[in-house]
Design a protein around this motif. Structure first.
Motif, short mmCIF file in Angstrom:
data_model
loop_
_atom_site.label_atom_id
_atom_site.label_comp_id
_atom_site.label_asym_id
_atom_site.label_seq_id
_atom_site.Cartn_x
_atom_site.Cartn_y
_atom_site.Cartn_z
N UNK A 65 55.32 81.56 56.98
CA UNK A 65 54.32 81.46 56.27
C UNK A 65 53.38 82.63 55.77
N UNK A 66 53.54 82.75 54.39
CA UNK A 66 52.72 83.98 53.72
C UNK A 66 51.42 83.71 52.94
N UNK A 67 50.80 84.53 52.82
CA UNK A 67 49.37 84.46 52.27
C UNK A 67 49.20 85.44 51.32
N UNK A 68 48.81 85.00 49.98
CA UNK A 68 48.96 86.09 48.97
C UNK A 68 47.88 85.66 47.82
N UNK A 69 47.35 86.74 47.12
CA UNK A 69 46.58 86.44 45.97
C UNK A 69 47.25 87.08 44.75
N UNK A 70 47.88 86.20 44.03
CA UNK A 70 48.71 86.57 42.81
C UNK A 70 47.90 86.45 41.64
#
Length: 233
Positions: A65-70
């Motif tokens: 599980x990965x958390x990003x702001x794209x």
């Protein structure tokens, strides 16, 4: 005709299009959801709980599980078991709390797919949508002592190793005759990570691999670093 090594990777992507955050807020997303759903799975925060008073053990593996702001949009990406878990928790996400600032979730989008991953008989271009943290402490020391040509070759080797690591996480093993070919075009930047100044890289690469959009490569992908997106040919 030779069959190339590929698989279909279970992939879930959740976005919150009406909430705008900064790229560096990705680790705050990770902290928020890791606490909110702590009882569900160590996949969400990359720690295993212990039955003693000892500190939780770290899960040393590619983050599922990965958390990003794209492009300012908060984004969660899950693969394999992480894909199933995000789909199960989707309806329970009603707000985001970023450093005490609460953002009501007025809309959220989910996409669940079986995404191709593996070796390709064509070359594909990818851009790092967020900075690629390629080096650890050991190979950074080597990097500093090399010439420009040697540095470029080192980064190519690092990227190939990271791609192979991603394939292993998906139980994908290349045939003896298969090789990953990479053309890399990146430039160094500095970034703040855990209150330290670190080197990371911006740019793109071309390789004979198929990768799903949004997955991370390199160090700290759970915190949003190294997210890739395929570019049009």
């Amino acid at each position: 005709m030779t069959t190339l090594t590929q698989t279909l990777l279970p992939l879930t992507t959740i976005t919150f299009p009406e909430i705008a955050l900064r790229t560096r807020d990705a680790h705050k997303l990770r902290g928020y959801f890791g606490e909110l759903f702590r009882e569900h799975s160590p996949l969400l925060h990359n720690h295993y709980e212990t039955d003693t008073d000892e500190s939780p053990r770290y899960r040393y593996a590619y983050p599922l599980v990965q958390y990003k702001v794209l492009h300012r949009t908060p984004t969660l990406v899950g693969i394999r078991e992480g894909a199933t878990l995000l789909a199960q928790l989707f309806l329970r996400i009603r707000e985001l709390d970023i450093n005490g600032e609460r953002f009501p979730v007025l809309s959220k989008h989910i996409r669940h797919e079986q995404a191709p991953l593996g070796i390709s008989d064509e070359l594909h271009r990818y851009r790092f949508e967020t900075l690629w943290m390629a080096l650890n402490q050991d190979n950074y020391r080597d990097y500093r002592n090399r010439s420009e040509t040697e540095r470029h070759a080192q980064l190519k080797r690092v990227l190939i190793t990271q791609l192979l690591g991603l394939f292993r996480e998906a139980d994908l093993w290349l045939a003896p005759h298969e090789r990953i070919m990479v053309h890399l075009s990146v430039e160094p930047h500095t970034t703040q990570f855990k209150n330290q100044t670190m080197m990371a890289f911006a740019g793109e690469f071309t390789a004979n691999v198929v990768l799903p959009d949004g997955l991370g490569l390199g160090k700290s992908v759970a915190r949003g670093f190294g997210a890739v997106r395929r570019l049009s040919s």
